[in-house]
Design an enzyme around this catalytic site. Structure first.
Site: not given
Length: 94
Positions: A38-40
């Site tokens: 995941f990328c925040f």
């Protein structure tokens, strides 16, 4: 060997129309040994595009911020709307 990758962004709904939260998708995937990355980190333009995709108005975004929402927290759904999309990298070795 040739490498190729793509990013897929999505949100999931339950049969009753409510949203699965971001963390819930991550936790469910891990139960089935599915590894998601995941990328925040989002820039201002990406936040606006994501808000449009999620149907979040300017007032929704302000409400989320005032409620203490930040990108890395567990507040996946606020007032029945997702706060972010699940972004998955698909990497293929050919």
């Amino acid at each position: 060997m040739h490498e190729s990758s793509s990013i897929v962004s999505f949100n999931l709904k339950r049969p009753d129309g409510s949203w699965f939260g971001y963390r819930e998708v991550e936790n469910l995937a891990s139960l089935y040994a599915i590894q998601l990355r995941f990328c925040f980190r989002l820039d201002a333009f990406a936040i606006l595009v994501l808000a449009k995709y999620l149907g979040l108005s300017h007032s929704n975004l302000l409400f989320n911020l005032e409620a203490g929402h930040v990108c890395w927290d567990d507040n996946d759904v606020i007032n029945g709307k997702p706060t972010r999309a699940v972004r998955v990298w698909l990497h293929v070795y050919l």
